[in-house]
Design an enzyme around this catalytic site. Structure first.
Site, PDB file in Angstrom:
ATOM      1  CE  LYS A  13      -3.674   2.443   2.369  1.00 32.41           C
ATOM      2  NZ  LYS A  13      -4.745   2.402   3.369  1.00 32.41           N
ATOM      3  CE  LYS A  59      -6.098   1.785  -0.999  1.00 30.78           C
ATOM      4  NZ  LYS A  59      -6.258   2.117   0.371  1.00 30.78           N
TER       5      LYS A  59
HETATM    6  C1  PBG Z   1      -7.813   3.403   5.150  1.00 31.66           C
HETATM    7  C2  PBG Z   1      -7.973   3.227   3.691  1.00 31.66           C
HETATM    8  C3  PBG Z   1      -7.749   4.156   2.656  1.00 31.66           C
HETATM    9  C4  PBG Z   1      -8.133   3.531   1.473  1.00 31.66           C
HETATM   10  C5  PBG Z   1      -8.552   2.249   1.800  1.00 31.66           C
HETATM   11  N1  PBG Z   1      -8.423   2.071   3.171  1.00 31.66           N
HETATM   12  C6  PBG Z   1      -7.328   5.567   2.706  1.00 31.66           C
HETATM   13  C7  PBG Z   1      -5.954   5.927   3.040  1.00 31.66           C
HETATM   14  O1  PBG Z   1      -5.090   5.097   3.259  1.00 31.66           O
HETATM   15  O2  PBG Z   1      -5.750   7.120   3.150  1.00 31.66           O
HETATM   16  C8  PBG Z   1      -8.110   4.178   0.117  1.00 31.66           C
HETATM   17  C9  PBG Z   1      -9.116   3.659  -0.861  1.00 31.66           C
HETATM   18  C10 PBG Z   1      -9.336   4.494  -2.071  1.00 31.66           C
HETATM   19  O3  PBG Z   1      -8.700   5.532  -2.317  1.00 31.66           O
HETATM   20  O4  PBG Z   1     -10.223   4.097  -2.837  1.00 31.66           O
HETATM   21  N2  PBG Z   1      -6.518   3.449   5.612  1.00 31.66           N
END
Ligand code: PBG
Length: 322
Positions: free
Chosen positions: A194, A247
């Site tokens: 991530k 992601k």
């Molecule tokens: C929570 C989370 C996020 C996303 C999924 N879980 C936001 C972030 O990390 O700021 C992002 C999902 C998206 O942009 O569609 N931590």
């Protein structure tokens, strides 16, 4: 001119193209993210994500009907709590918004696979994914709260938990807590690779989770780093992750490819909010053919090696596939 190899022969008609097609999107690949909030009769469209809504529980369960009818196997739930505090207590409250949503979804549609995002950022008043002290995001004290969150989701009936916080050691902590509570059968889909991405902007509007100071770069990964993503994934696998998420998806095809090649586990590509917003915005202007562009983007994720695709386009895609 005497060409023996003519690749165009196998492109000559739709029939032959169908026959030699290497990858295809199926409804079975799709995971649909949804946002739930307190209240009644509320279905609020997210301005930066046309077609995506924040739902009160009654409206949520009403719209699940279509998700199920379209044959989408799974949803991924995010919650907007009644109130926020420094410990993110809404994340692990027995009657928190996610816990109630899970109970309702599983009662109404027992066969729908319900996955919960496990994180604190929607529940903390500072908007960070962990406990904050003197402006620092503390790793180890956060693990306990994430574990409590995961167990509370399992108690409510969640089929799978998906930790997205990026604290070190969270998969091991959550695995141990789930096992201890008798949930050794509940899989963990870890957001392993991530990245600290600008493409999460619209999500933070949808989930009300913008950090109140600083950014997430001390826990989410630096976008230029591919080897580090392999390390994160290796650690999560050792700690007990069953599936892994890459992601965002579109700018990280190399990571999807490397993850699949190296680990061979089910890989989910998360087609994130900003990726969705860009396509929607251009489509609304009439600048692109939405269906064509979405299907091309998603099949690119599959070509890279994704097994599953988490996407806000899921409903549209399922309709197009019908
Ligand atoms: C929570 C989370 C996020 C996303 C999924 N879980 C936001 C972030 O990390 O700021 C992002 C999902 C998206 O942009 O569609 N931590």
């Amino acid at each position: 001119m005497n060409l023996t190899r003519r690749p165009r022969r196998l492109r000559a008609s739709e029939a032959i193209r169908r026959m030699v097609r290497e990858n295809r999107i199926q409804v079975d690949d799709l995971i649909y993210p949804m946002f739930v909030m307190p209240g009644k009769n509320q279905k609020v469209e997210v301005p930066s994500m046309p077609g995506v809504f924040q739902y009160s529980l009654d409206e949520f369960v009403a719209d699940l009907k279509e998700v199920v009818a379209l044959g989408i196997p799974a949803i991924l739930l995010f919650g907007l709590p009644e109130s926020k505090d420094s410990q993110g207590s809404g994340a692990y409250h027995e009657h928190g918004i996610i816990q109630e949503a899970v109970r309702l979804a599983k009662k109404s549609y027992p066969d729908l696979y319900v996955i919960t995002d496990v994180c604190l950022c929607e529940y903390t008043d500072h908007g960070h994914c962990g406990i904050v002290q003197d402006g620092l995001i503390l790793n180890d004290p956060t693990l306990d709260l994430l574990s409590r969150t995961a167990v509370s989701h399992a108690l409510a009936g969640a089929d799978m938990v998906a930790p997205s916080d990026m604290m070190d050691g969270r998969v091991a902590a959550i695995r141990a807590a789930l096992d201890q509570a008798g949930f050794e059968h509940i899989p963990i889909m870890a957001y392993s690779a991530k990245f600290a991405s600008g493409f999460y902007g619209p999500f933070r509007d949808a989930a009300g989770s913008t950090p109140q100071f600083g950014d997430r770069r001390t826990y989410q990964m630096d976008p230029p780093n591919g080897n580090e993503a392999m390390l994160e994934t290796a650690l999560d696998m050792e700690e007990g992750a069953d599936l892994v998420i890459v992601k965002p998806a579109l700018s990280y095809g190399d990571i999807i490819y490397r993850t699949k090649e190296r680990f061979g586990v089910p890989v989910a590509a998360y087609n994130v909010s900003g990726e969705y917003a860009m396509v929607k915005a251009a489509a609304l202007q009439g600048w692109i053919d939405e269906q064509r562009v979405v299907m091309e983007a998603l099949v690119g994720m599959k070509r890279a090696g994704a097994d599953l695709i988490i996407t806000y386009h899921a409903l549209d895609v399922a309709r197009w596939l019908k």
